[in-house]
Design an enzyme around this catalytic site. Structure first.
Site, mmCIF file in Angstrom:
data_model
loop_
_atom_site.group_PDB
_atom_site.id
_atom_site.type_symbol
_atom_site.label_atom_id
_atom_site.label_comp_id
_atom_site.label_asym_id
_atom_site.label_seq_id
_atom_site.Cartn_x
_atom_site.Cartn_y
_atom_site.Cartn_z
ATOM 1 N N THR A 177 46.317 24.796 9.787
ATOM 2 C CA THR A 177 44.700 24.916 9.444
ATOM 3 C C THR A 177 44.455 23.654 10.309
ATOM 4 O O THR A 177 44.523 22.485 10.454
ATOM 5 C CB THR A 177 44.425 25.147 8.392
ATOM 6 O OG1 THR A 177 44.243 23.550 8.370
ATOM 7 C CG2 THR A 177 44.545 26.580 7.812
ATOM 8 N N HIS A 178 43.419 24.018 11.304
ATOM 9 C CA HIS A 178 42.464 22.644 12.214
ATOM 10 C C HIS A 178 43.815 22.016 12.884
ATOM 11 O O HIS A 178 43.551 20.659 13.153
ATOM 12 C CB HIS A 178 41.816 20.607 11.610
ATOM 13 C CG HIS A 178 41.346 22.430 10.402
ATOM 14 N ND1 HIS A 178 39.732 22.181 10.548
ATOM 15 C CD2 HIS A 178 41.336 22.712 9.018
ATOM 16 C CE1 HIS A 178 39.417 22.294 9.070
ATOM 17 N NE2 HIS A 178 39.972 22.401 8.068
ATOM 18 N N SER A 299 56.787 22.300 39.861
ATOM 19 C CA SER A 299 56.058 21.500 40.410
ATOM 20 C C SER A 299 56.923 20.877 41.717
ATOM 21 O O SER A 299 57.752 20.900 42.358
ATOM 22 C CB SER A 299 55.846 20.325 39.941
ATOM 23 O OG SER A 299 55.057 19.494 40.700
ATOM 24 N N LYS A 305 59.564 19.866 35.791
ATOM 25 C CA LYS A 305 58.694 20.691 35.486
ATOM 26 C C LYS A 305 58.615 22.067 35.558
ATOM 27 O O LYS A 305 59.654 22.106 36.062
ATOM 28 C CB LYS A 305 56.933 20.631 36.593
ATOM 29 C CG LYS A 305 56.242 19.070 36.214
ATOM 30 C CD LYS A 305 55.484 18.704 34.824
ATOM 31 C CE LYS A 305 54.173 19.266 34.107
ATOM 32 N NZ LYS A 305 53.581 19.541 34.773
ATOM 33 N N ASN A 307 56.420 24.845 34.360
ATOM 34 C CA ASN A 307 54.768 25.171 33.624
ATOM 35 C C ASN A 307 54.345 26.191 32.909
ATOM 36 O O ASN A 307 54.938 27.309 33.802
ATOM 37 C CB ASN A 307 53.671 24.540 35.254
ATOM 38 C CG ASN A 307 53.772 22.891 35.544
ATOM 39 O OD1 ASN A 307 54.242 22.592 34.726
ATOM 40 N ND2 ASN A 307 53.728 22.411 36.754
ATOM 41 N N GLU A 312 48.376 30.419 31.029
ATOM 42 C CA GLU A 312 47.504 29.513 31.513
ATOM 43 C C GLU A 312 46.497 30.583 32.471
ATOM 44 O O GLU A 312 45.255 31.144 32.195
ATOM 45 C CB GLU A 312 47.783 28.696 33.070
ATOM 46 C CG GLU A 312 48.273 26.953 32.387
ATOM 47 C CD GLU A 312 48.851 26.054 32.687
ATOM 48 O OE1 GLU A 312 48.324 25.179 32.393
ATOM 49 O OE2 GLU A 312 50.033 26.237 33.127
ATOM 50 N N TYR A 339 18.105 57.208 37.346
ATOM 51 C CA TYR A 339 18.696 56.898 38.027
ATOM 52 C C TYR A 339 18.433 55.721 38.550
ATOM 53 O O TYR A 339 16.772 55.511 38.648
ATOM 54 C CB TYR A 339 19.675 57.173 38.946
ATOM 55 C CG TYR A 339 20.666 57.295 39.351
ATOM 56 C CD1 TYR A 339 22.123 56.958 38.806
ATOM 57 C CD2 TYR A 339 20.889 56.834 41.026
ATOM 58 C CE1 TYR A 339 23.154 55.996 39.761
ATOM 59 C CE2 TYR A 339 21.171 56.241 41.347
ATOM 60 C CZ TYR A 339 22.886 55.785 41.129
ATOM 61 O OH TYR A 339 23.780 55.462 42.412
ATOM 62 N N GLN A 344 25.008 51.513 40.356
ATOM 63 C CA GLN A 344 25.873 51.134 41.526
ATOM 64 C C GLN A 344 26.847 50.198 41.350
ATOM 65 O O GLN A 344 28.160 50.044 40.975
ATOM 66 C CB GLN A 344 25.437 51.437 42.472
ATOM 67 C CG GLN A 344 27.068 51.406 43.730
ATOM 68 C CD GLN A 344 26.297 51.920 44.793
ATOM 69 O OE1 GLN A 344 25.918 53.325 45.617
ATOM 70 N NE2 GLN A 344 26.251 51.383 46.025
ATOM 71 N N LYS A 347 30.357 49.715 38.845
ATOM 72 C CA LYS A 347 32.245 49.404 38.986
ATOM 73 C C LYS A 347 32.817 48.149 39.494
ATOM 74 O O LYS A 347 33.783 48.620 38.300
ATOM 75 C CB LYS A 347 31.654 50.261 40.181
ATOM 76 C CG LYS A 347 31.914 52.258 40.087
ATOM 77 C CD LYS A 347 31.233 53.199 41.399
ATOM 78 C CE LYS A 347 30.556 54.674 40.790
ATOM 79 N NZ LYS A 347 29.268 53.680 40.285
HETATM 80 N N1 ARG Z 1 27.149 55.759 45.178
HETATM 81 C C1 ARG Z 1 26.044 55.756 43.701
HETATM 82 C C2 ARG Z 1 26.754 55.071 42.685
HETATM 83 O O1 ARG Z 1 28.129 54.654 42.440
HETATM 84 C C3 ARG Z 1 26.260 57.308 43.427
HETATM 85 C C4 ARG Z 1 24.971 58.211 42.811
HETATM 86 C C5 ARG Z 1 23.841 57.956 44.181
HETATM 87 N N2 ARG Z 1 22.877 58.555 43.357
HETATM 88 C C6 ARG Z 1 22.153 58.403 44.479
HETATM 89 N N3 ARG Z 1 20.668 59.034 43.893
HETATM 90 N N4 ARG Z 1 21.660 57.199 45.590
HETATM 91 O O2 ARG Z 1 25.243 55.249 41.184
#
Ligand code: ARG
Length: 485
Positions: A177-178, A299, A305, A307, A312, A339, A344, A347
């Site tokens: 601990t610590h 290294s 070394k 590593n 890391e 929307y 977008q 993603k």
């Molecule tokens: N490429 C767009 C996205 O990933 C798809 C949806 C586009 N919709 C729109 N109303 N422009 O969100």
């Protein structure tokens, strides 16, 4: 000003406006010209959303089959669409497909390719559908697959930890601990702690999968559709548990992605903690473990070394996964329904977090499986710093009926005496202890060794080797067995 006219920039240099380009064929009806070059680049997501091609085609196949079943498009058109989509899927899988930035995203790339391939019937696929419900569907399918991939990786890490735990169920290690020696534990017990942590990560991902497994398809742009669609049919075809209840929510919700990133962030933190321990344990002052050649680097200057780069990086990459969660949370926090193109931006953080963890977990499993434990070094450290002091205090309570607070005080004085003499508690002569409290007798020596301390910790979840062995068997059944969690 017309886009063809040349303008003067503030510095006086003439700026050429972008030439007028053709309007987008998918939505260009009300447009006289196409996008500026920078507009096309900021708008296009194909560079990263092309990796959802399989999900996009699966969604379109389900949608087309439903449109035919409901009599919204002719069976022959739906069959042509399905044949065309299958052929496109084969092309993409074989690397014979050109993704076009001008087509913006995966949805329009696939649809444009379908039109090229089958002609007129392709124009019927987007009936009763918007890219808004389409992209939400694709993303849910993608995240679901990513969760399944990470779950498999996590069980691989757990399997490696359990194998080390089994090999070292009784191997003495200093428990800290610590980062100060506290009480002895076994290396196996320590491995099992991470089996539990990664088990909770699997649970969080499974919860996220379950909650997110609803179908947005059929929500349309935001309000639903006047066509007599069957949302339950497409939901079922895509393996969703049910259609989402509200069309506005269906196209706007990115909780499923945020929840995935939250679970991913916690998982990354766990990987980072284990990685940090590997860095510490493999350092010369500790030398508790040796990482394999396969997971270390040398290294260019210092020949000696070795590593722990993989550890890391597992530690360092937690930063980007936490960043991914923050990025998406910030994107979403100010968005009105329904929307917005901001969405977008869901993603890249999701893809990056999934890719990062896939790699980190692969490296973690390899490092754990390969590492060798230096039991002698761990034991030496486990003996230092009076690790059985608690056992002495407990013995004073159990054998002599002394209240714990007083026992703690007596033990503190004995530890000080041993420290002055430069000996361990086990080596301190009985007479020295009796000089501090004359009630102490020779039975005390039975509890002062590291082995005795370990063996005595038989409480549920404790580090006694017997307990650890049983815990390994239980964890194997729970996490690696066929039984449902
Ligand atoms: N490429 C767009 C996205 O990933 C798809 C949806 C586009 N919709 C729109 N109303 N422009 O969100």
């Amino acid at each position: 000003m017309s886009r063809k006219t040349s303008r003067k920039a503030p510095g006086g240099k003439p700026v050429r406006a972008a030439p007028v380009r053709a309007a987008n064929v998918q939505w260009g009806g009300r447009f006289a010209g196409g996008p500026a070059e920078a507009m096309e680049r900021i708008n296009a997501s194909i560079r990263f959303d092309k990796r959802m091609w399989a999900q996009d085609i699966a969604g379109s196949l389900a949608h087309a089959a439903m449109l035919a079943a409901q009599g919204i498009v002719a069976k022959a058109d739906a069959a042509a669409i399905a044949g065309g989509l299958d052929a496109i899927a084969r092309d993409i899988a074989a690397g014979n497909f050109e993704f076009k930035v001008a087509m913006e995203d995966i949805h329009m790339n696939v649809e444009a390719a379908l039109a090229e391939r089958i002609g007129a019937p392709a124009g019927r696929l987007h009936t009763a559908r918007s890219r808004n419900d389409q992209v939400a569907t694709d993303m849910r399918l993608w995240v679901r697959d990513a969760i399944d991939g990470l779950d498999a990786r996590l069980s691989g890490v757990q399997a490696a930890l359990l194998d080390q735990a089994a090999a070292h169920a009784a191997t003495v290690m200093p428990g800290f601990t610590h980062l100060q020696t506290a009480q002895p534990v076994t290396f196996g017990h320590h491995m099992l702690a991470y089996v539990e942590m990664f088990g909770r990560d699997r649970g969080r991902l499974a919860d996220c999968r379950k909650r997110g497994n609803e179908s947005p398809l059929g929500a349309g742009a935001l309000a639903g559709t006047s066509f007599p669609i069957d949302r339950a049919m497409t939901a079922k075809a895509l393996g969703f548990d049910r259609p989402m209840a509200n069309s506005l929510d269906a196209v706007s919700d990115r909780d499923f992605a945020l929840e995935f990133l939250a679970a991913a962030a916690i998982l990354a933190v766990h990987c980072s903690r284990l990685a940090e321990e590997l860095v510490i344990w493999s350092s010369q002052p500790f030398a508790f473990v040796r990482l394999s050649d396969a997971f270390t680097t040398g290294s260019s200057m210092m020949p000696q070394k070795r590593n722990p780069d993989a550890a890391e990086l597992a530690r360092g990459k937690a930063g980007r996964v936490l960043g991914a969660f923050t990025a998406l949370a910030v994107v979403l926090k100010g968005l009105p329904l329904a929307y917005g193109k901001d969405m977008q931006e869901d993603k890249e953080p999701v893809f990056d977090a999934a890719d990062t963890l896939d790699l980190v977990l692969a490296a973690m499993a390899g490092m754990i499986a390969d590492l060798t434990v230096d039991a002698v070094a761990m034991r030496r450290v486990a003996e230092q710093g009076f690790p059985t002091a608690t056992d002495l205090a407990d013995w004073l309570v159990q054998a002599l009926g002394i209240p714990f607070r007083e026992a703690h005080h007596i033990t503190g004085r004995i530890v000080r005496r041993a420290e002055e003499r430069g000996v361990s508690l086990a080596e301190l002569p009985l007479a020295e202890m009796q000089a501090i409290d004359q009630r102490i007798d020779e039975r005390v020596h039975a509890v002062l060794t590291v082995e005795a301390a370990l063996a005595s910790r038989t409480s549920l979840g404790g580090t006694a080797p017997k307990r650890v062995k049983a815990a390994i068997a239980a964890a194997r059944r729970r996490w690696l067995g066929k039984t449902k969690r």
